[in-house]
Scaffold this motif. Structure first.
Motif, short mmCIF file in Angstrom:
data_model
loop_
_atom_site.label_atom_id
_atom_site.label_comp_id
_atom_site.label_asym_id
_atom_site.label_seq_id
_atom_site.Cartn_x
_atom_site.Cartn_y
_atom_site.Cartn_z
N PHE A 147 95.28 43.67 6.62
CA PHE A 147 95.53 43.10 5.31
C PHE A 147 96.52 43.95 4.50
N THR A 148 97.03 45.00 5.10
CA THR A 148 98.03 45.82 4.45
C THR A 148 99.40 45.28 4.82
N PRO A 149 100.21 44.88 3.81
CA PRO A 149 101.52 44.31 4.14
C PRO A 149 102.45 45.36 4.73
N PRO A 150 103.40 44.90 5.53
CA PRO A 150 104.41 45.84 6.04
C PRO A 150 105.11 46.55 4.89
N PRO A 151 105.56 47.79 5.10
CA PRO A 151 106.09 48.61 4.01
C PRO A 151 107.28 48.03 3.25
N ASN A 152 108.19 47.33 3.89
CA ASN A 152 109.38 46.83 3.21
C ASN A 152 109.30 45.35 2.86
N LEU A 153 108.10 44.81 2.88
CA LEU A 153 107.92 43.38 2.60
C LEU A 153 108.09 43.10 1.11
N LYS A 154 108.94 42.13 0.78
CA LYS A 154 109.12 41.72 -0.61
C LYS A 154 108.16 40.59 -0.90
#
Length: 190
Positions: free
Chosen positions: A9-16
């Motif tokens: 449930f943690t979004p990828p680091p560079n996800l806008k």
């Protein structure tokens, strides 16, 4: 010590972050699919969003708690069925009503006038072949960008699951009727 939340449930680091209308499915053999859908509709209504529902199994003659609550709040709920299909003597009439409900739902989705539309128990007429799953997929893929659509019912077709943004499967672990013989109760099941 507190558990850390699952990493999925943690979004990828560079996800806008993107705002868009979601396709949500509540399916499975457990209780609570419609209840969760009506809860989302109520939450959206509470935020000032325009909402409505089409019910594909429930009859106009039956007054369920969710229908009565929606009516008091001024939320449009359109029943498009005759009740439980396993008690029907003429399934062609049930099919025609479901098809009519789908035409209404399609028109409401395409209009873009609503922020959230609940298609309660639509998986049944889709799995019975009364409503073409390809047609439903096409409408959902081409819906106005900010319209959220919530679908409920058992046995959601794989094609619907594939295009959904969120799918929750309700699973029965224990049930008052099946385990204890306690019948459905007003305000809890209807």
């Amino acid at each position: 010590m507190a558990k850390t939340p699952p990493t999925r449930f943690t979004p990828p680091p560079n996800l806008k972050p993107v705002q868009k209308g979601l396709v949500v499915i509540n399916t499975g053999d457990g209780k609570g699919k419609s209840t969760a859908g009506f809860g989302m509709m109520l939450r959206a209504w509470g935020r000032g969003m325009s909402t409505m529902a089409v019910q594909f199994i429930k009859s106009e003659k039956s007054k369920y708690g969710e229908q009565m609550a929606a009516e008091k709040l001024g939320i449009e709920v359109i029943p498009s069925g005759r009740g439980f299909t396993w008690t029907s003597k003429d399934l062609s009439e049930d099919e025609a009503m479901a098809r009519h409900g789908w035409e209404i739902a399609r028109e409401k989705i395409d209009s873009g006038d609503y922020s959230l539309i609940l298609l309660d128990e639509i998986t049944y007429p889709v799995s019975f072949g009364w409503i073409d799953v390809k047609e439903v997929v096409e409408v959902l893929k081409n819906k106005p960008e900010m319209v959220h659509v919530v679908l409920t019912g058992r046995d959601a077709e794989p094609e619907l699951v594939e295009i959904a943004d969120l799918v929750t499967e309700m699973k029965t672990i224990k049930h008052p009727y099946g385990d204890q013989g306690i019948p459905a109760q007003k305000g809890i099941e209807f």
